[in-house]
Design a protein around this motif. Structure first.
Motif, PDB file in Angstrom:
ATOM      1  N   LEU A   1      -6.189  -3.523   4.101  1.00 10.46           N
ATOM      2  CA  LEU A   1      -5.105  -2.543   4.912  1.00 10.46           C
ATOM      3  C   LEU A   1      -5.748  -2.145   6.242  1.00 10.46           C
ATOM      4  O   LEU A   1      -7.051  -1.195   6.240  1.00 10.46           O
TER       5      LEU A   1
ATOM      6  N   TRP B   1       0.591  -1.034  -0.428  1.00 10.02           N
ATOM      7  CA  TRP B   1       0.505  -0.190   0.099  1.00 10.02           C
ATOM      8  C   TRP B   1       0.668   1.231   0.121  1.00 10.02           C
ATOM      9  O   TRP B   1       2.234   1.345   0.484  1.00 10.02           O
TER      10      TRP B   1
ATOM     11  N   TYR C   1       6.340  -1.579   7.556  1.00 12.20           N
ATOM     12  CA  TYR C   1       5.550  -0.704   7.977  1.00 12.20           C
ATOM     13  C   TYR C   1       6.025   0.185   7.971  1.00 12.20           C
ATOM     14  O   TYR C   1       7.582   0.190   8.294  1.00 12.20           O
TER      15      TYR C   1
ATOM     16  N   ILE D   1      -1.371  -4.749   7.513  1.00 12.59           N
ATOM     17  CA  ILE D   1      -1.916  -5.149   6.256  1.00 12.59           C
ATOM     18  C   ILE D   1      -2.028  -6.527   6.508  1.00 12.59           C
ATOM     19  O   ILE D   1      -1.578  -7.048   6.988  1.00 12.59           O
TER      20      ILE D   1
END
Length: 120
Positions: free
Chosen positions: A80, A35, A59, A69
């Motif tokens: 997410l 993401w 992250y 996630i």
């Protein structure tokens, strides 16, 4: 390969949202996925990534402790979970897929994005 994000919206600070990213089209191996987000006037930045098996995650510092996630490979879907949202989390969120099973900095496929707006 198509990636379609959903789940964005308007939420108050402190609230939660869960984004989803559905993958479709021809198979493209066993990709790690991630993401990213882009706020107005800023460059796109990394948020989180997950390996093909889900056994490894990564992250950004801004996401640690608040975002999670995950993925369901049987459903070809990436998630997410975002908790304790802050106004500075406001951005368009994109999912991306790589061609490698392990977390990587190179992503080859991108979705169109979903808007997340956090009000103060």
């Amino acid at each position: 390969v198509q990636l379609v994000e959903s789940g964005g919206g308007l939420v108050q600070a402190g609230g939660s949202l869960r984004l989803s990213c559905a993958a479709s089209g021809r198979t493209f191996g066993r990709p790690a996925m991630g993401w990213f987000r882009q706020a107005p006037g800023k460059e796109r930045e990394f948020v989180a990534a997950i390996s093909w098996t889900g056994g490894s995650t990564s992250y950004a510092d801004s996401a640690k402790g608040r975002f999670t996630i995950s993925r369901d490979n049987a459903k070809n879907t990436l998630y997410l979970q975002m908790n304790s949202l802050k106004p500075e989390d406001t951005a368009v969120y994109y999912c991306a897929a790589s061609r490698a099973p392990l977390i990587t900095r190179e992503y080859n496929y991108w979705g169109q994005g979903t808007q997340v707006t956090v009000s103060s």
